[in-house]
Design an enzyme around this catalytic site. Structure first.
Site, PDB file in Angstrom:
ATOM      1  CE  LYS A  47      -1.919   2.741   2.998  1.00  0.00           C
ATOM      2  NZ  LYS A  47      -1.870   3.987   2.196  1.00  0.00           N
ATOM      3  CD  GLU A  77      13.722   0.742   8.766  1.00  0.00           C
ATOM      4  OE1 GLU A  77      14.281   1.765   9.222  1.00  0.00           O
ATOM      5  OE2 GLU A  77      14.183  -0.397   8.901  1.00  0.00           O
ATOM      6  CB  CYS A 121      13.264   9.047   7.609  1.00  0.00           C
ATOM      7  SG  CYS A 121      14.432   8.144   6.585  1.00  0.00           S
ATOM      8  CD  GLU A 159       9.945  12.814  11.601  1.00  0.00           C
ATOM      9  OE1 GLU A 159       8.825  12.325  11.792  1.00  0.00           O
ATOM     10  OE2 GLU A 159      10.845  12.227  10.962  1.00  0.00           O
TER      11      GLU A 159
HETATM   12  P1  NAD Z   1       2.455   8.208   7.883  1.00  0.00           P
HETATM   13  O1  NAD Z   1       2.770   7.393   9.079  1.00  0.00           O
HETATM   14  O2  NAD Z   1       1.427   9.270   8.004  1.00  0.00           O
HETATM   15  O3  NAD Z   1       1.961   7.269   6.679  1.00  0.00           O
HETATM   16  C1  NAD Z   1       2.767   6.234   6.160  1.00  0.00           C
HETATM   17  C2  NAD Z   1       1.882   5.196   5.506  1.00  0.00           C
HETATM   18  O4  NAD Z   1       1.080   4.568   6.509  1.00  0.00           O
HETATM   19  C3  NAD Z   1       0.913   5.743   4.470  1.00  0.00           C
HETATM   20  O5  NAD Z   1       0.838   4.830   3.394  1.00  0.00           O
HETATM   21  C4  NAD Z   1      -0.401   5.792   5.237  1.00  0.00           C
HETATM   22  O6  NAD Z   1      -1.544   5.701   4.413  1.00  0.00           O
HETATM   23  C5  NAD Z   1      -0.275   4.566   6.114  1.00  0.00           C
HETATM   24  N1  NAD Z   1      -1.095   4.567   7.332  1.00  0.00           N
HETATM   25  C6  NAD Z   1      -1.511   5.638   8.061  1.00  0.00           C
HETATM   26  N2  NAD Z   1      -2.236   5.219   9.133  1.00  0.00           N
HETATM   27  C7  NAD Z   1      -2.264   3.867   9.083  1.00  0.00           C
HETATM   28  C8  NAD Z   1      -2.837   2.859   9.914  1.00  0.00           C
HETATM   29  N3  NAD Z   1      -3.520   3.156  11.024  1.00  0.00           N
HETATM   30  N4  NAD Z   1      -2.663   1.565   9.572  1.00  0.00           N
HETATM   31  C9  NAD Z   1      -1.959   1.232   8.478  1.00  0.00           C
HETATM   32  N5  NAD Z   1      -1.393   2.139   7.643  1.00  0.00           N
HETATM   33  C10 NAD Z   1      -1.540   3.446   7.952  1.00  0.00           C
HETATM   34  O7  NAD Z   1       3.841   8.797   7.376  1.00  0.00           O
HETATM   35  P2  NAD Z   1       4.105   9.761   6.135  1.00  0.00           P
HETATM   36  O8  NAD Z   1       3.625  11.130   6.497  1.00  0.00           O
HETATM   37  O9  NAD Z   1       3.615   9.133   4.874  1.00  0.00           O
HETATM   38  O10 NAD Z   1       5.711   9.740   6.056  1.00  0.00           O
HETATM   39  C11 NAD Z   1       6.497  10.579   6.827  1.00  0.00           C
HETATM   40  C12 NAD Z   1       7.040   9.832   8.026  1.00  0.00           C
HETATM   41  O11 NAD Z   1       7.747   8.680   7.583  1.00  0.00           O
HETATM   42  C13 NAD Z   1       8.051  10.638   8.815  1.00  0.00           C
HETATM   43  O12 NAD Z   1       7.832  10.448  10.195  1.00  0.00           O
HETATM   44  C14 NAD Z   1       9.390  10.022   8.398  1.00  0.00           C
HETATM   45  O13 NAD Z   1      10.431  10.192   9.328  1.00  0.00           O
HETATM   46  C15 NAD Z   1       9.017   8.607   8.216  1.00  0.00           C
HETATM   47  N6  NAD Z   1       9.978   7.915   7.346  1.00  0.00           N
HETATM   48  C16 NAD Z   1      10.857   7.031   7.909  1.00  0.00           C
HETATM   49  C17 NAD Z   1      11.816   6.388   7.114  1.00  0.00           C
HETATM   50  C18 NAD Z   1      12.823   5.429   7.699  1.00  0.00           C
HETATM   51  O14 NAD Z   1      13.482   4.709   6.933  1.00  0.00           O
HETATM   52  N7  NAD Z   1      12.971   5.364   9.015  1.00  0.00           N
HETATM   53  C19 NAD Z   1      11.842   6.651   5.741  1.00  0.00           C
HETATM   54  C20 NAD Z   1      10.927   7.541   5.202  1.00  0.00           C
HETATM   55  C21 NAD Z   1       9.991   8.162   6.017  1.00  0.00           C
END
Ligand code: NAD
Length: 492
Positions: free
Chosen positions: A183, A259, A294, A393
């Site tokens: 997804k 992650e 991230c 963050e």
């Molecule tokens: P997010 O957590 O809002 O969403 C990530 C994904 O999770 C999306 O596809 C979203 O639709 C899905 N999602 C949201 N709620 C969910 C639930 N309850 N159950 C299942 N899936 C759900 O994050 P974002 O805004 O898309 O990305 C930014 C974040 O990602 C930042 O915190 C960043 O640091 C982190 N990030 C981490 C890494 C790493 O390697 N550690 C890499 C990239 C981004």
């Protein structure tokens, strides 16, 4: 490629299940281009029934297609072809990636697409390199461990590097012989559909690599809770990671790789060589992708004697950046992913200033050729460990600066109560660098550089609230395998 016309880019439609595009369902989400706020397409939201269809399809394909049971070198051959197709598709994939994301097309063409292809190639090469072991038992027995794929893996990706983040999930899972239901973020849903189509073209059997569209609350939640999903791999925010872990615990005991977010320190000592280069490195680590990374180096900790000079040089580099849409050749500062996220960044900076921080530069919306939510690279001084901009963050181009007088003080400031994703140390003193490496609680420490290279063999992942498990490296491959123990009685 450094520019394109957004009006002429066609996007693939719907979900990709069982090797076919499926555009069913009445609930839809509009998808907006961050560069100019234009709604350019919509996606269907997969509900629990659609998720069940996709997962059952993946599970059946995993049991029957031969993907799990074929010679690993055969999987490797198919995945190498997949990598080649991705690399050869850059002229189509890069604008598709750039259109609805924050990735300037020049970067998508020169980095995201080739990096995605090379990551797939890395895991293709590992496919037949890791297996089980024969155990040291007595001679009446033969004991061994066998490695086996899990089955159907649920993968959830964020929006900040849509192709690269997805590939870090799917490549090790596929190479290990699993099926995947991916997804993508509802904000950047399209480039991975093309990726899945290319996998099919390369010979990955129908149903082994599926994409489902939708939001987190409906689609993501149904995916991680599905009983046939044997493992979940997620990249996104720490809050969502915790919700996914809870959902997995409520519906069984499936393993999770998470992650998550970060608030990574950059520690600069006065002896750091070539201060101008250091300033460019620090600026790039927070302004690249407009800070939506991230591992963004968002907290600058600098030895007091060079703090003013370094701040000036960083502000100078920030000033050189040019805000613009992802399809313009001169863009070096892409947009923030959405207006609400830009407003959040703005509010955190304003509250931080109200609580005593000083704006060295930025703190405003810069002029750009398109009306997207841009935010100027911002340097905040006069902050403490309690300042909101230091504590949380932000996921935007906001750098805070704190000074220190000793290694101990630098380490104390570097420690974040919640996060431990990455850190940078800049010094000419090797012993000091290694003392900092030892002292910092983070999953990655870069010394006299910041950011990863194409060495896929080095894993990435966070300590504390920044995650569980690793992406990349052989560790991510092994995390996609279960271990079966076998003990055979061989008689006398
Ligand atoms: P997010 O957590 O809002 O969403 C990530 C994904 O999770 C999306 O596809 C979203 O639709 C899905 N999602 C949201 N709620 C969910 C639930 N309850 N159950 C299942 N899936 C759900 O994050 P974002 O805004 O898309 O990305 C930014 C974040 O990602 C930042 O915190 C960043 O640091 C982190 N990030 C981490 C890494 C790493 O390697 N550690 C890499 C990239 C981004």
């Amino acid at each position: 490629m450094d520019r394109f016309d957004p009006a002429v880019i066609a996007v693939p439609r719907g979900h990709f299940i069982g090797g076919e595009f499926v555009d069913a369902g009445t609930t839809r989400i509009d998808v907006t281009r961050p560069s100019d706020g234009v709604v350019y397409a919509s996606i269907p939201v997969a509900d629990a029934a659609m998720i069940d269809h996709a997962v059952q399809n993946a599970y059946t394909a995993w049991r029957t297609s031969g993907w799990a049971s074929c010679a690993p070198r055969e999987r490797a051959r198919v995945l190498r072809r997949f990598a080649d197709l991705v690399a050869a598709d850059a002229a189509t994939l890069a604008p598709l990636e750039a259109l609805g994301s924050t990735r300037p097309v020049r970067d998508a063409f020169n980095w995201d697409v080739p990096f995605t292809a090379e990551g797939i190639r890395f895991y293709a090469e590992l496919a037949d390199k890791i297996g089980g072991e024969v155990a040291a038992t007595d001679h009446r027995h033969l004991g061994m461990t066998m490695t086996e794929p899990y089955g159907a893996i649920g993968a959830i990706a964020p929006w900040n590097f849509p192709l690269v983040m997805a590939s870090w999930k799917i490549a090790p899972a596929l190479a290990a012989g699993n099926a995947v239901v991916l997804k993508p973020s509802e904000m950047t849903p399209f480039s991975v559909l093309r990726l899945a189509r290319l996998a099919l073209q390369a010979g990955v059997p129908p149903g082994i690599f599926n994409v489902v569209q939708g939001d987190g609350r409906t689609t993501g939640d149904a995916l991680v809770r599905h009983p046939r999903i044997a493992k979940v791999t997620f990249t996104g925010s720490t809050r969502t990671g915790a919700a996914i872990m809870a959902a997995c615990a409520e519906t069984g005991t499936k393993p999770v790789t998470l992650e998550l977010g970060g608030k990574s320190p950059q520690i600069v000592f006065a002896d750091a060589p070539r201060i101008d280069e250091v300033a460019r490195r620090i600026a790039g680590a927070i302004a690249g992708n407009a800070g939506q990374v991230c591992v963004a180096g968002s907290r600058l900790l600098v030895e007091r004697s060079i703090a003013d000079e370094l701040a000036d040089r960083i502000a100078h580099v920030f000033g050189e950046l040019h805000a613009g849409p992802t399809w313009a050749a001169d863009t070096t500062l892409p947009p923030i992913i959405s207006e609400p996220q830009a407003a959040r960044i703005e509010a955190i900076v304003q509250r931080s200033v109200a609580s005593g921080a000083a704006l060295r530069c930025g703190g405003e919306r810069p002029h750009a050729a398109t009306p997207g939510p841009f935010y100027a690279p911002t340097l905040l001084t006069g902050v403490t460990q309690e300042t909101e901009a230091v504590r949380h963050e932000i996921f935007g181009p906001v750098l805070t600066l704190q000074t220190f007088d000793s290694e101990e003080e630098a380490l104390a400031l570097a420690a974040h109560p919640d996060y431990g994703l990455a850190a940078g140390v800049h010094t000419a003193d090797l012993g000091r660098a290694l003392r900092m490496v030892r002292g910092i609680e983070a999953g990655t420490v870069w010394v006299n550089r910041y950011g990863r290279t194409s060495d896929f063999v080095i894993p990435t992942g966070g300590y504390k609230g920044s995650g569980i498990g690793k992406d990349l490296g052989r560790q991510a491959f092994e995390a996609n395998l279960r271990i079966k123990s076998v003990l055979i009685d061989i008689g006398q």
